[in-house]
Design an enzyme around this catalytic site. Structure first.
Site, PDB file in Angstrom:
ATOM      1  CB  ILE A  13     -12.421   6.973   3.279  1.00  0.00           C
ATOM      2  CG1 ILE A  13     -11.921   7.535   4.621  1.00  0.00           C
ATOM      3  CG2 ILE A  13     -11.946   7.825   2.109  1.00  0.00           C
ATOM      4  CD1 ILE A  13     -10.422   7.419   4.824  1.00  0.00           C
ATOM      5  CG  ASP A  36      -5.728  12.339  -4.372  1.00  0.00           C
ATOM      6  OD1 ASP A  36      -6.337  13.218  -3.731  1.00  0.00           O
ATOM      7  OD2 ASP A  36      -4.659  12.557  -4.982  1.00  0.00           O
TER       8      ASP A  36
HETATM    9  P1  ADP Z   1      -2.034   4.849  -3.139  1.00  0.00           P
HETATM   10  O1  ADP Z   1      -1.640   5.609  -4.372  1.00  0.00           O
HETATM   11  O2  ADP Z   1      -1.527   5.486  -1.865  1.00  0.00           O
HETATM   12  O3  ADP Z   1      -1.734   3.396  -3.246  1.00  0.00           O
HETATM   13  P2  ADP Z   1      -4.875   4.381  -3.748  1.00  0.00           P
HETATM   14  O4  ADP Z   1      -5.970   5.373  -3.684  1.00  0.00           O
HETATM   15  O5  ADP Z   1      -4.531   3.806  -5.078  1.00  0.00           O
HETATM   16  O6  ADP Z   1      -3.611   5.087  -3.047  1.00  0.00           O
HETATM   17  O7  ADP Z   1      -5.188   3.180  -2.766  1.00  0.00           O
HETATM   18  C1  ADP Z   1      -5.056   3.233  -1.373  1.00  0.00           C
HETATM   19  C2  ADP Z   1      -6.092   2.329  -0.734  1.00  0.00           C
HETATM   20  O8  ADP Z   1      -7.346   3.019  -0.712  1.00  0.00           O
HETATM   21  C3  ADP Z   1      -6.332   1.018  -1.465  1.00  0.00           C
HETATM   22  O9  ADP Z   1      -6.448  -0.020  -0.494  1.00  0.00           O
HETATM   23  C4  ADP Z   1      -7.676   1.253  -2.165  1.00  0.00           C
HETATM   24  O10 ADP Z   1      -8.399   0.040  -2.322  1.00  0.00           O
HETATM   25  C5  ADP Z   1      -8.360   2.149  -1.165  1.00  0.00           C
HETATM   26  N1  ADP Z   1      -9.467   2.987  -1.667  1.00  0.00           N
HETATM   27  C6  ADP Z   1      -9.721   3.387  -2.933  1.00  0.00           C
HETATM   28  N2  ADP Z   1     -10.820   4.170  -2.954  1.00  0.00           N
HETATM   29  C7  ADP Z   1     -11.258   4.267  -1.672  1.00  0.00           C
HETATM   30  C8  ADP Z   1     -12.345   4.918  -1.031  1.00  0.00           C
HETATM   31  N3  ADP Z   1     -13.238   5.656  -1.711  1.00  0.00           N
HETATM   32  N4  ADP Z   1     -12.482   4.783   0.320  1.00  0.00           N
HETATM   33  C9  ADP Z   1     -11.594   4.059   1.037  1.00  0.00           C
HETATM   34  N5  ADP Z   1     -10.545   3.419   0.500  1.00  0.00           N
HETATM   35  C10 ADP Z   1     -10.378   3.517  -0.842  1.00  0.00           C
END
Ligand code: ADP
Length: 172
Positions: A13, A36
């Site tokens: 993202i 994040d």
């Molecule tokens: P949460 O704590 O809300 O579950 P996470 O970051 O652990 O947040 O995961 C939320 C989603 O984002 C998951 O589907 C993960 O695979 C995805 N994700 C992780 N890194 C990225 C990234 N760089 N870009 C897009 N999606 C991501």
């Protein structure tokens, strides 16, 4: 047809060009793992500086900042629910996250938004259920806000993409 404004992409993202990308943050808004951490690394320290002034964020709510070194102009930080088996209002809270992000986008006149699959990583929310909530809220927002012309649902893995494809085929 609102679905024409919904894009599914398998991507990081932090590379998406949009008026805002959404961050799946934690309540402190001071950074963390997963998406994040990736957003803070790509945005640079200015983002953390602005986040420190926000006083955190409750689950289901959202706050907007600048995008700093990201290609996106803004970041909308939202705090998803931690999955606890489904009895803790998790679905309502996840719906609130999307609703608040779309409200902030409308207030700021944003036309394009990109979302990660909020809560489906470390927070453990089942991907299929989360996808139905994301699609339902996105369709509603596109119907309510004609100024919004592109919503990118970013899938970090093929399973997430499949969940969105399935959800898009329900109640089209
Ligand atoms: P949460 O704590 O809300 O579950 P996470 O970051 O652990 O947040 O995961 C939320 C989603 O984002 C998951 O589907 C993960 O695979 C995805 N994700 C992780 N890194 C990225 C990234 N760089 N870009 C897009 N999606 C991501």
């Amino acid at each position: 047809m609102v679905d024409e404004k919904i894009e599914l992409v398998v991507a990081d993202i932090t590379t998406i060009q949009a008026d805002a990308i959404v961050n799946a943050a934690n309540q402190s808004l001071l950074g963390g793992g997963g998406v994040d951490g990736a957003i803070h690394r790509a945005a640079g320290p200015g983002l953390l500086g602005e986040c420190r002034k926000l006083g955190g964020c409750a689950p289901g709510d959202a706050k907007i900042t600048g995008g700093y070194n990201l290609p996106a102009a803004h970041v909308i930080h939202t705090v998803g629910p931690v999955w606890q088996g489904g009895g803790g209002n998790e679905s309502e809270l996840l719906g609130d996250c999307y609703r608040r992000c779309f409200e902030l986008a409308a207030e700021h006149g944003l036309q394009s938004l990109a979302f990660p699959a909020i809560s489906t990583g470390a927070y453990g929310f089942p991907g299929d259920k989360a996808a139905v909530i994301a699609i339902t809220r996105t369709r509603q927002a596109l119907a309510d806000n004609p100024n919004l012309d592109r919503v990118v649902l970013v899938c970090f893995n093929p399973a997430t993409r499949q969940a969105y494809e399935k959800a898009l085929n329900l109640n089209p």
